[in-house]
Scaffold this active site. Structure first.
Site, PDB file in Angstrom:
ATOM      1  N   CYS A 216       0.815  -1.178   0.045  1.00 11.66           N
ATOM      2  CA  CYS A 216       0.181   0.125   0.074  1.00 11.66           C
ATOM      3  C   CYS A 216       0.974   1.299  -0.041  1.00 11.66           C
ATOM      4  O   CYS A 216       1.527   1.561  -0.865  1.00 11.66           O
ATOM      5  CB  CYS A 216      -1.033   0.033   1.060  1.00 11.66           C
ATOM      6  SG  CYS A 216      -2.431   1.006   0.853  1.00 11.66           S
TER       7      CYS A 216
ATOM      8  N   HIS B  41      -3.173  -5.176   1.898  1.00 10.42           N
ATOM      9  CA  HIS B  41      -2.262  -5.441   3.133  1.00 10.42           C
ATOM     10  C   HIS B  41      -2.700  -6.802   3.585  1.00 10.42           C
ATOM     11  O   HIS B  41      -3.164  -7.291   4.522  1.00 10.42           O
ATOM     12  CB  HIS B  41      -3.153  -4.720   4.272  1.00 10.42           C
ATOM     13  CG  HIS B  41      -2.878  -3.210   4.121  1.00 10.42           C
ATOM     14  ND1 HIS B  41      -1.766  -2.484   4.733  1.00 10.42           N
ATOM     15  CD2 HIS B  41      -3.751  -2.324   3.608  1.00 10.42           C
ATOM     16  CE1 HIS B  41      -1.814  -1.248   4.492  1.00 10.42           C
ATOM     17  NE2 HIS B  41      -3.042  -1.004   3.913  1.00 10.42           N
TER      18      HIS B  41
ATOM     19  N   GLU C  76      -0.660  -8.352   5.825  1.00 10.82           N
ATOM     20  CA  GLU C  76      -0.261  -8.575   7.128  1.00 10.82           C
ATOM     21  C   GLU C  76      -1.380  -8.301   7.811  1.00 10.82           C
ATOM     22  O   GLU C  76      -1.407  -8.274   9.214  1.00 10.82           O
ATOM     23  CB  GLU C  76       0.836  -7.343   7.344  1.00 10.82           C
ATOM     24  CG  GLU C  76       0.206  -5.861   7.537  1.00 10.82           C
ATOM     25  CD  GLU C  76      -0.016  -5.466   6.194  1.00 10.82           C
ATOM     26  OE1 GLU C  76       0.105  -5.831   5.018  1.00 10.82           O
ATOM     27  OE2 GLU C  76      -0.184  -3.749   6.248  1.00 10.82           O
TER      28      GLU C  76
HETATM   29  N1  GLN Z   1      -3.463   6.560   1.512  1.00 14.09           N
HETATM   30  C1  GLN Z   1      -2.199   6.163   2.066  1.00 14.09           C
HETATM   31  C2  GLN Z   1      -1.103   6.927   1.210  1.00 14.09           C
HETATM   32  O1  GLN Z   1      -1.387   7.585   0.235  1.00 14.09           O
HETATM   33  C3  GLN Z   1      -1.954   4.498   1.822  1.00 14.09           C
HETATM   34  C4  GLN Z   1      -2.793   3.847   2.594  1.00 14.09           C
HETATM   35  C5  GLN Z   1      -2.602   2.410   3.226  1.00 14.09           C
HETATM   36  O2  GLN Z   1      -1.180   2.291   3.147  1.00 14.09           O
HETATM   37  N2  GLN Z   1      -3.107   1.839   3.766  1.00 14.09           N
HETATM   38  O3  GLN Z   1       0.012   6.864   1.489  1.00 14.09           O
END
Ligand code: GLN
Length: 189
Positions: free
Chosen positions: A81, A172, A174
Protein backbone atom coordinates in the site's frame (compact mmCIF):
# COMPACT_ATOMS: atom_id res chain seq x y z
CA UNK A 1 21.76 -18.91 8.68
CA UNK A 2 18.30 -17.35 8.77
CA UNK A 3 17.70 -14.37 6.48
CA UNK A 4 17.35 -11.01 8.25
CA UNK A 5 14.15 -9.48 6.90
CA UNK A 6 13.55 -5.89 7.96
CA UNK A 7 10.32 -3.98 8.29
CA UNK A 8 10.79 -0.23 7.93
CA UNK A 9 9.53 0.99 11.30
CA UNK A 10 8.98 4.71 10.85
CA UNK A 11 5.16 4.64 10.69
CA UNK A 12 2.36 2.27 9.72
CA UNK A 13 1.58 -1.46 10.01
CA UNK A 14 5.00 -2.51 11.31
CA UNK A 15 4.09 -4.92 14.15
CA UNK A 16 1.63 -6.77 11.92
CA UNK A 17 4.35 -7.50 9.33
CA UNK A 18 6.83 -8.55 12.04
CA UNK A 19 4.25 -10.96 13.49
CA UNK A 20 3.69 -12.55 10.06
CA UNK A 21 7.45 -12.90 9.42
CA UNK A 22 7.91 -14.63 12.81
CA UNK A 23 5.75 -17.47 11.53
CA UNK A 24 8.06 -18.23 8.57
CA UNK A 25 10.95 -20.65 8.93
CA UNK A 26 14.47 -19.44 8.34
CA UNK A 27 13.52 -15.76 8.64
CA UNK A 28 14.81 -13.44 11.37
CA UNK A 29 12.46 -10.44 11.47
CA UNK A 30 13.96 -7.04 12.36
CA UNK A 31 12.46 -3.60 12.75
CA UNK A 32 14.47 -0.98 10.87
CA UNK A 33 14.78 2.65 11.99
CA UNK A 34 18.46 3.54 11.61
CA UNK A 35 21.06 3.42 8.83
CA UNK A 36 22.91 0.63 10.68
CA UNK A 37 19.75 -1.45 10.97
CA UNK A 38 18.96 -0.83 7.31
CA UNK A 39 22.43 -1.91 6.18
CA UNK A 40 22.22 -5.13 8.20
CA UNK A 41 19.11 -6.64 6.55
CA UNK A 42 18.96 -9.03 3.58
CA UNK A 43 15.51 -7.82 2.48
CA UNK A 44 13.05 -5.11 3.50
CA UNK A 45 9.30 -4.58 3.74
CA UNK A 46 7.93 -1.05 3.38
CA UNK A 47 4.63 -1.24 5.28
CA UNK A 48 1.29 0.42 4.72
CA UNK A 49 0.63 3.69 6.47
CA UNK A 50 0.89 7.20 5.09
CA UNK A 51 3.39 7.47 2.24
CA UNK A 52 3.91 11.24 2.72
CA UNK A 53 4.85 10.70 6.38
CA UNK A 54 7.08 7.66 5.74
CA UNK A 55 8.72 9.46 2.77
CA UNK A 56 9.42 12.54 4.88
CA UNK A 57 10.88 10.47 7.73
CA UNK A 58 13.05 8.48 5.29
CA UNK A 59 14.59 11.79 4.21
CA UNK A 60 14.82 13.25 7.73
CA UNK A 61 16.66 10.19 9.04
CA UNK A 62 18.98 10.02 6.01
CA UNK A 63 17.69 6.61 4.93
CA UNK A 64 16.35 7.43 1.44
CA UNK A 65 19.69 7.34 -0.41
CA UNK A 66 20.95 4.26 1.45
CA UNK A 67 17.71 2.40 0.70
CA UNK A 68 17.73 3.52 -2.92
CA UNK A 69 21.29 2.20 -3.32
CA UNK A 70 20.45 -1.12 -1.66
CA UNK A 71 17.49 -1.59 -4.02
CA UNK A 72 19.69 -0.74 -7.05
CA UNK A 73 22.18 -3.34 -5.82
CA UNK A 74 19.44 -6.00 -5.82
CA UNK A 75 18.14 -6.21 -2.24
CA UNK A 76 14.66 -7.78 -2.30
CA UNK A 77 12.07 -5.22 -1.26
CA UNK A 78 8.30 -5.40 -0.87
CA UNK A 79 5.97 -2.42 -0.56
CA UNK A 80 2.44 -2.83 0.78
CA UNK A 81 0.00 0.00 0.00
CA UNK A 82 1.89 3.16 1.12
CA UNK A 83 5.07 1.14 0.52
CA UNK A 84 4.01 0.64 -3.10
CA UNK A 85 3.62 4.42 -3.46
CA UNK A 86 7.14 4.90 -2.08
CA UNK A 87 8.55 2.39 -4.60
CA UNK A 88 6.68 3.68 -7.69
CA UNK A 89 8.50 5.32 -10.58
CA UNK A 90 5.63 7.83 -10.97
CA UNK A 91 2.91 9.14 -8.63
CA UNK A 92 0.11 11.08 -10.32
CA UNK A 93 0.43 14.78 -9.45
CA UNK A 94 3.32 14.26 -7.02
CA UNK A 95 7.06 13.70 -7.09
CA UNK A 96 8.20 10.10 -6.70
CA UNK A 97 10.22 8.85 -3.73
CA UNK A 98 12.38 5.80 -4.54
CA UNK A 99 11.30 5.46 -8.18
CA UNK A 100 12.34 1.81 -8.08
CA UNK A 101 9.56 -0.08 -9.87
CA UNK A 102 8.28 0.84 -13.28
CA UNK A 103 4.66 1.60 -12.34
CA UNK A 104 2.50 4.71 -12.14
CA UNK A 105 0.18 4.98 -9.13
CA UNK A 106 -2.72 7.22 -8.19
CA UNK A 107 -3.01 7.73 -4.42
CA UNK A 108 -6.30 7.19 -2.57
CA UNK A 109 -7.87 6.17 -5.87
CA UNK A 110 -10.70 4.05 -4.40
CA UNK A 111 -11.94 6.96 -2.25
CA UNK A 112 -11.76 7.75 1.45
CA UNK A 113 -11.38 5.55 4.55
CA UNK A 114 -15.07 4.55 4.36
CA UNK A 115 -14.48 3.17 0.85
CA UNK A 116 -11.93 0.69 2.21
CA UNK A 117 -12.90 -2.93 1.43
CA UNK A 118 -12.01 -6.61 1.56
CA UNK A 119 -12.25 -9.11 -1.25
CA UNK A 120 -10.69 -12.44 -2.24
CA UNK A 121 -8.83 -13.66 -5.28
CA UNK A 122 -7.30 -16.94 -6.40
CA UNK A 123 -3.67 -16.19 -7.24
CA UNK A 124 -2.18 -19.17 -9.06
CA UNK A 125 1.41 -18.05 -8.52
CA UNK A 126 0.92 -18.05 -4.72
CA UNK A 127 -1.38 -20.77 -3.54
CA UNK A 128 -4.28 -23.01 -4.47
CA UNK A 129 -6.74 -21.31 -2.13
CA UNK A 130 -8.52 -17.94 -2.25
CA UNK A 131 -6.32 -15.16 -0.86
CA UNK A 132 -7.93 -12.40 1.19
CA UNK A 133 -7.14 -8.89 -0.06
CA UNK A 134 -7.61 -5.92 2.29
CA UNK A 135 -7.64 -2.44 0.73
CA UNK A 136 -7.40 0.63 2.99
CA UNK A 137 -7.31 4.02 1.22
CA UNK A 138 -5.37 2.11 -1.37
CA UNK A 139 -3.59 3.50 -4.42
CA UNK A 140 -4.39 2.22 -7.91
CA UNK A 141 -1.62 1.05 -10.21
CA UNK A 142 -2.74 2.79 -13.37
CA UNK A 143 0.05 1.63 -15.64
CA UNK A 144 3.12 -0.57 -15.60
CA UNK A 145 5.90 -1.12 -18.11
CA UNK A 146 6.64 -4.37 -19.93
CA UNK A 147 9.38 -5.09 -17.34
CA UNK A 148 6.74 -5.53 -14.65
CA UNK A 149 4.82 -8.78 -14.23
CA UNK A 150 1.30 -8.67 -12.89
CA UNK A 151 0.63 -11.26 -10.16
CA UNK A 152 -2.95 -10.25 -9.44
CA UNK A 153 -5.47 -7.73 -10.81
CA UNK A 154 -8.77 -6.41 -9.60
CA UNK A 155 -10.92 -5.34 -12.54
CA UNK A 156 -8.63 -3.41 -14.88
CA UNK A 157 -6.00 -2.54 -12.29
CA UNK A 158 -3.02 -4.63 -11.23
CA UNK A 159 -2.96 -4.92 -7.42
CA UNK A 160 0.15 -7.11 -7.01
CA UNK A 161 3.15 -6.67 -9.31
CA UNK A 162 6.78 -7.70 -9.43
CA UNK A 163 9.84 -6.40 -11.25
CA UNK A 164 12.80 -8.69 -10.56
CA UNK A 165 13.58 -8.30 -6.81
CA UNK A 166 10.87 -5.68 -6.21
CA UNK A 167 7.37 -6.70 -5.12
CA UNK A 168 4.49 -4.24 -4.72
CA UNK A 169 0.95 -4.86 -3.49
CA UNK A 170 -1.72 -2.18 -3.09
CA UNK A 171 -3.42 -4.21 -0.32
CA UNK A 172 -2.40 -5.45 3.15
CA UNK A 173 -1.57 -9.19 3.52
CA UNK A 174 -0.26 -8.38 7.02
CA UNK A 175 -3.81 -7.62 8.15
CA UNK A 176 -5.01 -11.13 7.31
CA UNK A 177 -4.09 -14.54 8.67
CA UNK A 178 -2.84 -15.68 5.27
CA UNK A 179 0.95 -16.11 5.00
CA UNK A 180 1.00 -16.62 1.22
CA UNK A 181 2.47 -13.23 0.29
CA UNK A 182 5.01 -13.22 3.13
CA UNK A 183 6.13 -16.72 2.11
CA UNK A 184 6.30 -15.62 -1.52
CA UNK A 185 8.50 -12.65 -0.53
CA UNK A 186 10.69 -14.95 1.59
CA UNK A 187 11.18 -17.13 -1.50
CA UNK A 188 12.56 -14.09 -3.37
CA UNK A 189 15.50 -13.78 -0.95
N1 GLN B 1 -3.50 6.47 1.43
C1 GLN B 1 -2.19 6.16 1.93
C2 GLN B 1 -1.13 6.96 1.18
O1 GLN B 1 -1.41 7.60 0.21
C3 GLN B 1 -1.89 4.67 1.80
C4 GLN B 1 -2.84 3.90 2.70
C5 GLN B 1 -2.30 2.61 3.23
O2 GLN B 1 -1.10 2.34 3.24
N2 GLN B 1 -3.21 1.80 3.73
O3 GLN B 1 -0.01 6.93 1.57
Amino acid sequence: MPHAVGVLALQGSVQEHLAMLKRIENIAPRSVRTAEELKSVDALILPGGESTVIGKLLRTFGLMTILSNQISEGMPVWGTCAGTILLARKILGESPYLGAIDITVARNAYGTQSDSFRTTSRIAELSDHETELVFIRAPKIISCSAHVSVICSLGENPVAVRQNHILATTFHPELTNDLSFHSYFASMI
